[in-house]
Motif scaffolding. Sequence first.
Motif, short mmCIF file in Angstrom:
data_model
loop_
_atom_site.label_atom_id
_atom_site.label_comp_id
_atom_site.label_asym_id
_atom_site.label_seq_id
_atom_site.Cartn_x
_atom_site.Cartn_y
_atom_site.Cartn_z
N VAL A 110 0.87 -1.18 0.00
CA VAL A 110 0.00 0.00 0.00
C VAL A 110 0.90 1.23 0.00
CG1 VAL A 110 -1.82 1.24 1.21
CG2 VAL A 110 -1.79 -1.28 1.24
N PHE A 111 0.69 2.12 -0.97
CA PHE A 111 1.55 3.29 -1.15
C PHE A 111 0.78 4.56 -0.85
CE2 PHE A 111 4.00 0.03 -2.94
CZ PHE A 111 5.30 0.47 -3.11
N LYS A 112 1.47 5.50 -0.21
CA LYS A 112 0.86 6.80 0.08
C LYS A 112 1.42 7.83 -0.89
CE LYS A 112 4.09 7.33 3.95
NZ LYS A 112 4.17 7.41 5.42
N THR A 113 0.61 8.84 -1.13
CA THR A 113 0.95 9.91 -2.06
C THR A 113 1.24 11.17 -1.26
OG1 THR A 113 -0.55 8.95 -3.69
CG2 THR A 113 0.11 11.25 -4.03
N LEU A 114 2.45 11.68 -1.39
CA LEU A 114 2.86 12.86 -0.64
C LEU A 114 3.33 13.94 -1.60
CD1 LEU A 114 4.87 10.88 2.03
CD2 LEU A 114 2.63 11.91 2.35
N VAL A 172 0.05 -3.08 -6.72
CA VAL A 172 0.16 -2.22 -5.54
C VAL A 172 -1.15 -1.48 -5.37
CG1 VAL A 172 2.68 -1.95 -5.67
CG2 VAL A 172 1.19 -0.33 -6.88
N PHE A 173 -1.29 -0.82 -4.23
CA PHE A 173 -2.50 -0.08 -3.90
C PHE A 173 -2.16 1.38 -3.68
CE2 PHE A 173 -3.11 -4.44 -2.82
CZ PHE A 173 -4.45 -4.72 -3.02
N VAL A 174 -2.95 2.27 -4.26
CA VAL A 174 -2.83 3.71 -4.02
C VAL A 174 -4.22 4.26 -3.77
CG1 VAL A 174 -0.72 4.04 -5.39
CG2 VAL A 174 -2.98 4.30 -6.49
N SER A 175 -4.28 5.43 -3.19
CA SER A 175 -5.58 6.05 -2.94
C SER A 175 -6.34 6.24 -4.24
CB SER A 175 -5.40 7.41 -2.25
OG SER A 175 -6.67 8.04 -2.12
#
Length: 155
Positions: free
Chosen positions: A45-49, A124-127
């Motif tokens: 799970v990846f976060k976007t910054l 993968v997973f992103v918002s």
Amino acid sequence: MSTPATVFLKAAGIPFTERSYVHDPAVTDFGREAADALGVEPDRVFKTLLADVDGRLAVGIVPVTGKLDLKSLAAALGGKKAVMADPAVAERRTGYIVGGISPIGQKTVHPTVLDETAELWDTVFVSGGRRGLDLELAPADLVRATSALLADIAR
């Protein structure tokens, strides 16, 4: 319910799977919440910054288990210094709210760097553009959708 991210992916013909879950408003660790709710390894799970790299906004996409290495992000984009963007600026420039910022379908296109560990996974997973919605897609498709560079930007 569609979001700019899902609309973009459908229009581009990029395959993805919507994965919804019930967001707890008391939770502020959005990525860990998503991993737990979806029953997947947190490293997938990846976060976007958003960060300011030498005066221009850029996107860093890193696993929720780590942090964005600002120096590495700047270097990947040929810059010298990066600082985290103000959350209000991030919301205004992306069209999404914090905790639901997707790297896909942002209001303004920003230079984007995806942490190279994404390539360790088939998907993968992103918002997906709102809290409680993640999108599952192949790392190569995420790169294609965001025109991202791949680099070691997580610590």
